[in-house]
Write an enzyme that holds these catalytic residues in place. Sequence first.
Site, PDB file in Angstrom:
ATOM      1  N   GLY A   1       0.806  -1.204   0.000  1.00 58.54           N
ATOM      2  CA  GLY A   1       0.000   0.000   0.000  1.00 58.54           C
ATOM      3  C   GLY A   1       0.841   1.255   0.000  1.00 58.54           C
ATOM      4  CG  HIS A   2       0.410   5.984   1.339  1.00 60.37           C
ATOM      5  ND1 HIS A   2       0.381   6.639   0.125  1.00 60.37           N
ATOM      6  CD2 HIS A   2       0.779   6.924   2.260  1.00 60.37           C
ATOM      7  CE1 HIS A   2       0.705   7.899   0.300  1.00 60.37           C
ATOM      8  NE2 HIS A   2       0.968   8.096   1.579  1.00 60.37           N
ATOM      9  CG  PHE A   3       3.473   4.743   4.858  1.00 61.94           C
ATOM     10  CD1 PHE A   3       4.424   5.718   4.617  1.00 61.94           C
ATOM     11  CD2 PHE A   3       2.245   5.125   5.375  1.00 61.94           C
ATOM     12  CE1 PHE A   3       4.162   7.062   4.879  1.00 61.94           C
ATOM     13  CE2 PHE A   3       1.979   6.464   5.647  1.00 61.94           C
ATOM     14  CZ  PHE A   3       2.941   7.437   5.400  1.00 61.94           C
TER      15      PHE A   3
END
Length: 320
Positions: free
Chosen positions: A294-296
């Site tokens: 995902g994002h991180f």
Amino acid sequence: MVLALAPVLFSLLGAPNASAQQSAAAVAGRPVPVVHYRYETIDGVKVFYREAGPANGPVVLLLHGFPTSSHMFRNLIPLLADKYRVIAPDYPGFGQSDAPEHTRFDYSFAHFADMIDTLLQELGATRYALYLMDYGAPVGYRLALKHPERVSALIVQNGNAYEEGLQDFWDPIKAYWAANTPANRKALLGLLTPATTKFQYTDGMGDLSRISPDNWVHDQALLDRPDNNEIQLDLFYDYRTNVPLYPQFQEFFRKRRPPTIIVWGKNDKIFPAEGAHPYLRDLPDAEFHLLDSGHFALEDRLAEMAPLIRDFLDRKAGSP
């Protein structure tokens, strides 16, 4: 290179019991990178940064995203710092940097880029590879426009430079850009809540067991400081100034052709994979990796990303 990384990867990712003695033996006699935690005062504001690695090594500048800080690079830094001089600053209002009251300080991406530029000059870093993630992308690309000759390479991780990357998540923020009203500003307060902060670390991750809850607890504590809501809302509004610069960022890609690796969490709803693919229009030689994350992405795909990044740097940016 993989063997050189193995001791640190074992320590970060957990070595099996059967190989614990081997891991300890591998570390014995091998220098372990030391991370320094420092401040530089710029225009009266204390800017915090992490620094590690040889002073004469090739510089890698790590630029963090929202709502975190240089904390997001805590695991990557030791994996690079045996050879590279790694510098990871916190923007004002983030992490351990000062957070001046929002009516007395220009919280803008242009200002952040200018301050990071000053920091690098103070540190004598005149050439650097840029790691660009989330907010780090517009900060870093503005820096690249100021000094294109200083950029040795790009590491792009969920950092947008194309309008295709601004999908549904951005609709309420775009409404705020279109009409800076109290109602539209207040509507974005939900992006600063504990639930949203946790969502950024957990949504779309391939293996949630790898994601430390310390991440969102740490970030939320800093978001909850007095006046920080107003700081973040100012930055949400200022993000609109990055979009008109996208064509200039893309021209930089085409004209300078910096060596580039893209390591992108493909399940990210904030900066989805639709924003990753267009890079190949302007950087057809970029090394392209979509990860089940995902994002991180560094939080659950460090074991994949660190060797890719280290190998790329060794081939493309391994000399000062």
